[in-house]
Enzyme design. Sequence first.
Site, PDB file in Angstrom:
ATOM      1  N   CYS A 116       0.846  -1.185   0.000  1.00  7.79           N
ATOM      2  CA  CYS A 116       0.000   0.000   0.000  1.00  7.79           C
ATOM      3  C   CYS A 116       0.888   1.244   0.000  1.00  7.79           C
ATOM      4  O   CYS A 116       1.783   1.371   0.833  1.00  7.79           O
ATOM      5  CB  CYS A 116      -0.908  -0.024   1.223  1.00  7.79           C
ATOM      6  N   GLU A 117       0.653   2.150  -0.920  1.00  7.04           N
ATOM      7  CA  GLU A 117       1.517   3.324  -1.013  1.00  7.04           C
ATOM      8  C   GLU A 117       1.272   4.336   0.106  1.00  7.04           C
ATOM      9  O   GLU A 117       2.052   5.267   0.285  1.00  7.04           O
ATOM     10  CB  GLU A 117       1.352   4.013  -2.361  1.00  7.04           C
ATOM     11  N   GLN A 157      -5.268  -0.464  -4.606  1.00  9.06           N
ATOM     12  CA  GLN A 157      -5.908  -1.581  -5.303  1.00  9.06           C
ATOM     13  C   GLN A 157      -6.707  -1.122  -6.513  1.00  9.06           C
ATOM     14  O   GLN A 157      -6.742  -1.810  -7.541  1.00  9.06           O
ATOM     15  CB  GLN A 157      -6.810  -2.347  -4.335  1.00  9.06           C
TER      16      GLN A 157
END
Length: 226
Positions: A116-117, A157
């Site tokens: 996850c960034e 996502q």
Amino acid sequence: MESHHASEMNGVVTEYLKMCIESKHNGLCREEDSKDTAGSNKLSCIERAYSTILSELGEDVDREGLLRTPLRAAKAMQFLTKGYKETTQDILNDAIFDENHEEMVIVKDIELFSLCEHHLVPFFGKAHIAYLPNKKVVGLSKLARIVEIYSRRLQVQERLTKQIASAITEALEPAGVAVVIEAVHMCMVMRGVQKMNASTVTSVMLGRFDEDPKTRKDFLALTMKK
């Protein structure tokens, strides 16, 4: 006399070719050395950054258990983001074939792992891919490779789902593409709301999957069937 002259010429040509080969080889070596040096410098920078993070967290980076942790973490991060150095063109050039097939092709349950960034923690799950060939098909393993390329980057996502669908569309020009991803996000499980059983489902429907409800329904029925 002529034989002697020919022998000399052969010697000159041989020496010239040898010089060309050596010059080319030395150039390649310098290029490879330059790449190795650049890669080593990047790894060192990431290693130092992890060492700083550990120190700022209150850890003793000189204790036995952490001596090589910054280096290991740096190598792990490079592996987890290796998708930045890969493109779909690299893996699909020799894997697209002309085939008179127009029915749906589905590859489901493709495992994926990404970061996850927003928090740099993992999310993982499965991708389901379908496409409607337009006289072209692709090696089935390549669909999994496309998932791998884009998931091995810092991601959300929603974007990941769209990138996979767009890459397949660009490469194959099919009549339609559908991608569904089901994933668990550790940023929801380990921190924040800490909901252990929460999962996220995203989808992208292109072409006939978007335009034709029956085609979309058939895909979803086949994909979600356990």
